[in-house]
Motif scaffolding. Structure first.
Motif, PDB file in Angstrom:
ATOM      1  N   THR A   8      64.856 -30.301  21.344  1.00 60.37           N
ATOM      2  CA  THR A   8      65.800 -29.934  20.569  1.00 60.37           C
ATOM      3  C   THR A   8      66.106 -28.505  20.649  1.00 60.37           C
ATOM      4  OG1 THR A   8      67.119 -29.870  18.341  1.00 60.37           O
ATOM      5  CG2 THR A   8      64.579 -29.294  18.211  1.00 60.37           C
ATOM      6  N   ILE A   9      67.495 -28.022  20.811  1.00 59.32           N
ATOM      7  CA  ILE A   9      67.887 -26.801  20.756  1.00 59.32           C
ATOM      8  C   ILE A   9      67.873 -26.111  19.336  1.00 59.32           C
ATOM      9  CG2 ILE A   9      69.670 -25.121  21.463  1.00 59.32           C
ATOM     10  CD1 ILE A   9      68.892 -26.667  23.642  1.00 59.32           C
ATOM     11  N   ALA A  10      66.774 -25.279  18.979  1.00 56.18           N
ATOM     12  CA  ALA A  10      66.537 -24.993  17.570  1.00 56.18           C
ATOM     13  C   ALA A  10      67.479 -23.798  17.058  1.00 56.18           C
ATOM     14  CB  ALA A  10      65.023 -24.525  17.333  1.00 56.18           C
ATOM     15  N   GLN A  11      67.932 -23.070  18.077  1.00 53.36           N
ATOM     16  CA  GLN A  11      68.627 -21.717  17.702  1.00 53.36           C
ATOM     17  C   GLN A  11      69.206 -21.065  18.708  1.00 53.36           C
ATOM     18  OE1 GLN A  11      66.157 -18.604  15.781  1.00 53.36           O
ATOM     19  NE2 GLN A  11      67.819 -17.794  14.689  1.00 53.36           N
ATOM     20  N   ILE A  12      70.419 -20.757  18.721  1.00 52.36           N
ATOM     21  CA  ILE A  12      71.251 -19.808  19.721  1.00 52.36           C
ATOM     22  C   ILE A  12      71.016 -18.357  19.105  1.00 52.36           C
ATOM     23  CG2 ILE A  12      73.171 -19.140  20.776  1.00 52.36           C
ATOM     24  CD1 ILE A  12      74.184 -22.010  20.547  1.00 52.36           C
ATOM     25  N   THR A  13      70.137 -17.636  20.069  1.00 53.36           N
ATOM     26  CA  THR A  13      69.683 -16.078  19.329  1.00 53.36           C
ATOM     27  C   THR A  13      70.752 -15.292  19.899  1.00 53.36           C
ATOM     28  OG1 THR A  13      68.160 -16.082  21.091  1.00 53.36           O
ATOM     29  CG2 THR A  13      67.411 -16.696  18.951  1.00 53.36           C
ATOM     30  N   SER A  14      71.493 -15.511  20.928  1.00 50.45           N
ATOM     31  CA  SER A  14      72.470 -14.485  21.603  1.00 50.45           C
ATOM     32  C   SER A  14      73.637 -15.191  22.345  1.00 50.45           C
ATOM     33  CB  SER A  14      71.987 -13.323  22.387  1.00 50.45           C
ATOM     34  OG  SER A  14      72.930 -12.538  23.045  1.00 50.45           O
ATOM     35  N   PRO A  15      74.912 -15.356  21.711  1.00 48.77           N
ATOM     36  CA  PRO A  15      75.188 -14.282  20.986  1.00 48.77           C
ATOM     37  C   PRO A  15      75.175 -14.738  19.303  1.00 48.77           C
ATOM     38  CG  PRO A  15      77.152 -15.754  21.564  1.00 48.77           C
ATOM     39  CD  PRO A  15      75.978 -16.000  22.424  1.00 48.77           C
ATOM     40  N   VAL A  16      75.070 -13.718  18.418  1.00 51.28           N
ATOM     41  CA  VAL A  16      75.052 -14.100  16.829  1.00 51.28           C
ATOM     42  C   VAL A  16      76.411 -13.872  16.274  1.00 51.28           C
ATOM     43  CG1 VAL A  16      72.634 -13.801  16.897  1.00 51.28           C
ATOM     44  CG2 VAL A  16      74.528 -11.973  16.331  1.00 51.28           C
ATOM     45  N   ALA A  17      76.413 -14.103  15.164  1.00 53.07           N
ATOM     46  CA  ALA A  17      78.034 -13.942  14.320  1.00 53.07           C
ATOM     47  C   ALA A  17      78.514 -12.694  14.270  1.00 53.07           C
ATOM     48  CB  ALA A  17      77.552 -14.394  12.885  1.00 53.07           C
ATOM     49  N   SER A  18      77.647 -11.598  14.542  1.00 55.60           N
ATOM     50  CA  SER A  18      78.073 -10.177  14.460  1.00 55.60           C
ATOM     51  C   SER A  18      78.379  -9.583  15.960  1.00 55.60           C
ATOM     52  CB  SER A  18      76.886  -9.321  13.767  1.00 55.60           C
ATOM     53  OG  SER A  18      75.858  -9.345  14.402  1.00 55.60           O
ATOM     54  N   SER A  19      78.351 -10.744  16.626  1.00 58.16           N
ATOM     55  CA  SER A  19      78.455 -10.134  18.294  1.00 58.16           C
ATOM     56  C   SER A  19      79.998  -9.903  18.507  1.00 58.16           C
ATOM     57  CB  SER A  19      77.907 -11.067  19.452  1.00 58.16           C
ATOM     58  OG  SER A  19      76.468 -11.318  19.287  1.00 58.16           O
ATOM     59  N   LYS A  20      80.176  -8.827  19.596  1.00 58.15           N
ATOM     60  CA  LYS A  20      81.628  -8.547  19.772  1.00 58.15           C
ATOM     61  C   LYS A  20      81.334  -8.538  21.398  1.00 58.15           C
ATOM     62  CE  LYS A  20      84.724  -5.878  18.011  1.00 58.15           C
ATOM     63  NZ  LYS A  20      85.431  -4.593  17.736  1.00 58.15           N
ATOM     64  N   TRP A  21      81.924  -9.656  22.251  1.00 57.69           N
ATOM     65  CA  TRP A  21      82.134  -9.386  23.722  1.00 57.69           C
ATOM     66  C   TRP A  21      83.532  -9.061  23.978  1.00 57.69           C
ATOM     67  CZ3 TRP A  21      79.774 -14.513  25.639  1.00 57.69           C
ATOM     68  CH2 TRP A  21      78.188 -14.367  25.442  1.00 57.69           C
ATOM     69  N   PHE A  22      83.833  -8.685  25.072  1.00 56.39           N
ATOM     70  CA  PHE A  22      85.136  -8.190  25.701  1.00 56.39           C
ATOM     71  C   PHE A  22      85.639  -9.135  26.527  1.00 56.39           C
ATOM     72  CE2 PHE A  22      82.921  -4.407  23.657  1.00 56.39           C
ATOM     73  CZ  PHE A  22      83.849  -3.984  22.814  1.00 56.39           C
ATOM     74  N   ALA A  23      87.062  -9.243  26.669  1.00 52.29           N
ATOM     75  CA  ALA A  23      87.589  -9.993  27.695  1.00 52.29           C
ATOM     76  C   ALA A  23      87.416  -9.160  28.854  1.00 52.29           C
ATOM     77  CB  ALA A  23      89.144 -10.023  27.466  1.00 52.29           C
ATOM     78  N   GLU A  24      87.015  -9.908  30.165  1.00 51.47           N
ATOM     79  CA  GLU A  24      86.708  -9.271  31.428  1.00 51.47           C
ATOM     80  C   GLU A  24      85.349  -8.911  31.549  1.00 51.47           C
ATOM     81  OE1 GLU A  24      90.264  -8.128  33.746  1.00 51.47           O
ATOM     82  OE2 GLU A  24      90.489  -7.013  31.751  1.00 51.47           O
ATOM     83  N   ASP A  25      84.344  -8.877  30.458  1.00 52.61           N
ATOM     84  CA  ASP A  25      83.061  -8.306  30.780  1.00 52.61           C
ATOM     85  C   ASP A  25      82.430  -8.983  31.987  1.00 52.61           C
ATOM     86  OD1 ASP A  25      82.908  -6.761  28.424  1.00 52.61           O
ATOM     87  OD2 ASP A  25      81.788  -7.862  27.187  1.00 52.61           O
ATOM     88  N   THR A  26      81.549  -8.387  32.668  1.00 46.94           N
ATOM     89  CA  THR A  26      81.001  -8.744  33.801  1.00 46.94           C
ATOM     90  C   THR A  26      79.872  -9.574  33.584  1.00 46.94           C
ATOM     91  OG1 THR A  26      80.078  -6.682  34.010  1.00 46.94           O
ATOM     92  CG2 THR A  26      81.957  -7.079  35.266  1.00 46.94           C
ATOM     93  N   THR A  27      78.974  -9.288  32.713  1.00 50.57           N
ATOM     94  CA  THR A  27      77.637  -9.887  32.451  1.00 50.57           C
ATOM     95  C   THR A  27      77.359 -10.196  31.166  1.00 50.57           C
ATOM     96  OG1 THR A  27      76.805  -9.129  34.528  1.00 50.57           O
ATOM     97  CG2 THR A  27      75.149  -9.976  32.855  1.00 50.57           C
ATOM     98  N   ARG A  28      76.755 -11.178  30.540  1.00 50.95           N
ATOM     99  CA  ARG A  28      76.508 -11.642  29.481  1.00 50.95           C
ATOM    100  C   ARG A  28      75.304 -12.438  29.445  1.00 50.95           C
ATOM    101  NH1 ARG A  28      77.646  -8.209  25.380  1.00 50.95           N
ATOM    102  NH2 ARG A  28      79.695  -7.502  25.622  1.00 50.95           N
ATOM    103  N   VAL A  29      74.152 -12.112  28.432  1.00 46.63           N
ATOM    104  CA  VAL A  29      72.942 -12.801  28.427  1.00 46.63           C
ATOM    105  C   VAL A  29      72.821 -13.819  27.329  1.00 46.63           C
ATOM    106  CG1 VAL A  29      70.312 -12.696  28.212  1.00 46.63           C
ATOM    107  CG2 VAL A  29      71.672 -11.073  29.457  1.00 46.63           C
ATOM    108  N   ILE A  30      72.971 -14.989  27.607  1.00 48.34           N
ATOM    109  CA  ILE A  30      72.983 -16.042  26.457  1.00 48.34           C
ATOM    110  C   ILE A  30      71.437 -16.589  26.130  1.00 48.34           C
ATOM    111  CG2 ILE A  30      73.691 -18.478  25.951  1.00 48.34           C
ATOM    112  CD1 ILE A  30      76.067 -17.906  27.949  1.00 48.34           C
ATOM    113  N   GLN A  31      70.891 -16.673  24.836  1.00 55.99           N
ATOM    114  CA  GLN A  31      69.604 -16.911  24.622  1.00 55.99           C
ATOM    115  C   GLN A  31      69.469 -17.857  23.560  1.00 55.99           C
ATOM    116  OE1 GLN A  31      68.793 -12.757  23.619  1.00 55.99           O
ATOM    117  NE2 GLN A  31      67.482 -12.558  25.530  1.00 55.99           N
TER     118      GLN A  31
END
Length: 169
Positions: A8-31
């Motif tokens: 099971t996927i127990a938890q998504i640790t990134s991004p979280v509810a307080s995260s702000k990403w930007f349109a056109e960002d070049t790299t994001r780490v999903i955890q």
């Protein structure tokens, strides 16, 4: 009767509810954290209105902490230039058991990125004078107007905008 045991996927640790990403960002780490072994995952992005596949089959994951570095320009799957939402989400699924093992992140924000040029941090304005505030949008394309707030101490913004619906300059 046949049955199967799946991780099971127990938890998504990134991004979280307080995260702000930007349109056109070049790299994001999903955890995320998995319980049991889920070696191949499908990763999707919700832009507030619909889901887009980031990676249809990403292999090599194990039980415990996992991550995927999303180069948002890969295969045209990046955060589109016009994305502006407070309801973005990431979905991670077991590629081989999508009906049994899928988890959506908490909603987070994706906004255009603005940079303020004036005032500069060292500027001092006299009370009662009129001053210009200049900014530019450096990522994204969906800002037609902004509200301007004052932070007398440089950190804590007052609750009422000092100017509203100001056209971008």
């Amino acid at each position: 009767s046949a049955f199967k045991i799946v991780g099971t996927i127990a938890q998504i640790t990134s991004p979280v509810a307080s995260s702000k990403w930007f349109a056109e960002d070049t790299t994001r780490v999903i955890q995320w954290t998995s319980v049991g072994t889920i070696t191949n995952v499908k990763i999707e992005f919700f832009n507030g209105t619909g889901w887009t596949t980031i990676k249809a089959d990403d292999s090599g994951h194990t039980a415990g902490a996992n991550s995927y570095t999303w180069n948002v320009w890969d295969s045209g799957t990046g955060i589109p230039i016009g994305t502006k939402t407070d309801a973005a989400q990431i979905r991670i699924s077991d590629k081989n058991n999508t009906n049994e093992t899928t988890l959506d992140s908490a909603p987070f924000k994706v906004h255009p990125k603005l940079i303020v040029h004036d005032p500069e941090v060292t500027d001092q304005w006299e009370v009662g004078t009129t001053q210009n505030v200049r900014w530019e949008m450096t990522q994204g394309n969906t800002v037609n107007a902004v509200d301007i707030y004052l932070a007398p101490d440089g950190t804590n913004y007052q609750g009422t905008a000092i100017a509203t619906n100001q056209a971008t300059t």
